[in-house]
Scaffold this motif. Structure first.
Motif, short mmCIF file in Angstrom:
data_model
loop_
_atom_site.label_atom_id
_atom_site.label_comp_id
_atom_site.label_asym_id
_atom_site.label_seq_id
_atom_site.Cartn_x
_atom_site.Cartn_y
_atom_site.Cartn_z
N GLU A 91 -6.47 -0.93 21.95
CA GLU A 91 -5.56 0.21 21.89
C GLU A 91 -5.36 0.80 23.28
O GLU A 91 -6.33 1.06 24.01
CB GLU A 91 -6.10 1.27 20.94
N ASP A 92 -4.10 0.98 23.65
CA ASP A 92 -3.72 1.61 24.92
C ASP A 92 -4.04 0.76 26.14
O ASP A 92 -4.05 1.27 27.28
CB ASP A 92 -4.40 2.99 25.08
N ALA A 93 -4.34 -0.55 25.96
CA ALA A 93 -4.54 -1.42 27.12
C ALA A 93 -3.26 -1.45 27.96
O ALA A 93 -2.16 -1.55 27.41
CB ALA A 93 -4.91 -2.83 26.67
N PRO A 94 -3.36 -1.35 29.28
CA PRO A 94 -2.16 -1.21 30.11
C PRO A 94 -1.38 -2.50 30.31
O PRO A 94 -0.20 -2.45 30.66
CB PRO A 94 -2.73 -0.70 31.44
N PRO A 140 -2.19 -4.97 22.31
CA PRO A 140 -2.29 -3.51 22.40
C PRO A 140 -1.42 -2.77 21.38
O PRO A 140 -1.63 -1.57 21.13
CB PRO A 140 -1.84 -3.21 23.84
N ARG A 141 -0.41 -3.44 20.79
CA ARG A 141 0.47 -2.80 19.82
C ARG A 141 0.02 -2.99 18.38
O ARG A 141 0.63 -2.41 17.46
CB ARG A 141 1.89 -3.38 19.98
N THR A 189 -2.53 -2.04 16.39
CA THR A 189 -2.95 -0.93 15.53
C THR A 189 -1.79 0.01 15.23
O THR A 189 -1.68 0.53 14.11
CB THR A 189 -4.11 -0.15 16.17
N ASP A 190 -0.90 0.23 16.21
CA ASP A 190 0.26 1.09 15.95
C ASP A 190 1.19 0.44 14.93
O ASP A 190 1.73 1.12 14.04
CB ASP A 190 1.03 1.34 17.25
#
Length: 446
Positions: A362-365, A391-392, A394-395
């Motif tokens: 989560e939120d990895a750049p 990184p997307r 979970t959203d």
């Protein structure tokens, strides 16, 4: 038309690396790279006849390939594979023409599998002193080749196998129990074949490639005992959960009132050779070649990963987040984690690796992908080999009312990834060298 994402080519690369790993450990590539002269204790043309028996997820593909080599020297053959496998043989694998393909249950044995296992034991017992029993061994062979010990019923074994699968024991502990409940594992197939020669070609699905554990080692000396099997059940609080006949069987065996499985030094192994033809390392090497061909710097290739699946997913991501932000980078891991089941959901160890990784991502750049898949094409009791996370992830899941933490808590990774179309579904691959985990990271804007 769906909007293209910068992650799409990275996901495609991760899938391609996994596919390269699988292709390298399918029967044609594996057996073409071996010398048939080393398949048996004596040269193949010394034998009056060669009987083939196979058990495991690669057995059908291996038998088809071996038939190409043996030709008329093969006198009979049987291979047991999971139900539905014969309809999904890859086009690259020649189908058996002379041998008979049987189907059995996996991961729990079935009556059909028992009938197939009996045919295999009968082939071993019928082999003469001047014949060769060529045994094709791969992962899944324990359940598929289950012929219960004479005082055991199939229902007793199914219950025991189910309890072991739910307990989180490793494969060494699991097979110490299972090989003492059957007439095939723990070197017993080699004992049944004596005085014939036995040659065994083995595709490893266990960490460390211990041949006595792969498919419960039907042609390998057994270092475990009835007492060891009892200890596994006691330490996992399963002794009172297994059936009364199982407890009686182990207790009488531990007191020496029934024969042990043959161990090192048993006469039947004097005319037996066991040849390891495929391992997880073989698959990882192919994935590495594919990664480098696509321009990735391979930072890490690690074998023999084990431990709790969800924790491994998190650890993988923590390693990946240390990547050089300016270099496309690849990590490869192979092994077989475990899942201690505490919920009542549906999933498998690879899906749980990916879900644990999704939370850590989560939120990895950077555009980053973690893909985890079973090389057999099946993960737990599902039609998927595994899944991938970005990184997307979970959203995307929360947008369709899938809470990642709740799904992880319930061991319910399959519906989580199914809802966002991130399951890896190659179908049965007719091989099995445990799992391959692929981590890829590329610079922003790539």
């Amino acid at each position: 038309m769906p909007h293209a994402s910068p992650l799409d080519p990275v996901i495609s690369d991760a899938k391609a690396l996994f596919q390269a790993a699988v292709r390298r450990v399918q029967a044609p590539r594996l057996l073409e790279s071996t010398n048939p002269a080393a398949w048996a204790p004596r040269p193949l043309d010394d034998y009056d006849g060669i009987r083939i028996v196979g058990l495991g997820k690669a057995a059908m593909a291996m038998m088809g390939q071996v038939e190409q080599v043996l030709g008329d020297a093969m006198t009979d053959g049987y291979a047991i594979v999971p139900e539905g496998y014969p309809e999904h043989l890859p086009a690259s694998c020649p189908a058996p023409m002379a041998g008979t393909v049987l189907e059995g249950g996996h991961p729990l044995p079935t009556q059909a599998g028992v009938r197939g296992a009996r045919r295999i034991v009968e082939q071993a017992e019928a082999a003469g002193a001047d014949e060769l029993l060529l045994v094709l061994v791969s992962g899944g062979g324990t359940a598929l080749g289950t012929l219960p010990a004479e005082d055991m019923a199939l229902a007793d074994l199914k219950r025991t196998y189910h309890l072991l699968l739910q307990s989180g024991v490793n494969v060494h502990q699991m097979n110490a129990v299972r090989k003492h409940l059957t007439q095939v594992g723990g070197g017993q197939l080699a004992r049944a074949a004596a005085p014939a020669d036995v040659g065994s070609l083995i595709v490893s699905d266990v960490v460390g490639n211990d041949a006595s554990v792969i498919a419960s080692g039907p042609t390998v000396p057994d270092p475990t005992t009835y007492e060891d099997a009892m200890r596994v059940l006691y330490t996992r609080d399963l002794w009172t959960e297994v059936s009364g006949p199982v407890r009686t069987h182990f207790s009488t065996g531990a007191r020496g009132r029934r024969p042990e499985t043959p161990g090192l030094g048993a006469d039947c192994f004097e005319r037996t050779t066991n040849t390891l033809v495929g391992t997880n390392r073989t698959a990882l090497a192919a994935a590495r070649e594919a990664a480098e061909a696509r321009g990735y710097a391979v930072r890490q290739v690690t074998e023999e990963v084990d431990g709790e699946a969800r924790s491994l997913g998190k650890a993988h991501v923590q390693a990946m987040l240390q990547a050089d932000p300016d270099t496309p980078t690849c990590w490869l891991w192979g092994g077989e984690p475990t899942v201690t089941v505490t919920g009542d959901g549906t999933g498998g160890r690879n899906q749980e690796v990916a879900l644990g990784g999704a939370l850590a991502l989560e939120d990895a750049p950077q555009p980053t992908v973690l893909l985890s898949g079973g090389t057999d094409g099946i993960d737990g009791p599902t039609d998927a080999a595994g899944a991938w996370a970005t990184p997307r992830t979970t959203d995307k899941a929360r947008a369709v009312d899938c809470d990642p933490k709740d799904h992880l808590r319930q061991n319910n990774a399959y519906p989580f990834f199914d809802a966002i179309d991130q399951l890896l579904r190659p179908g049965p691959t007719h091989t099995n060298v445990m799992d391959v985990h692929v981590g890829l990271s590329v610079p922003v804007g790539t």
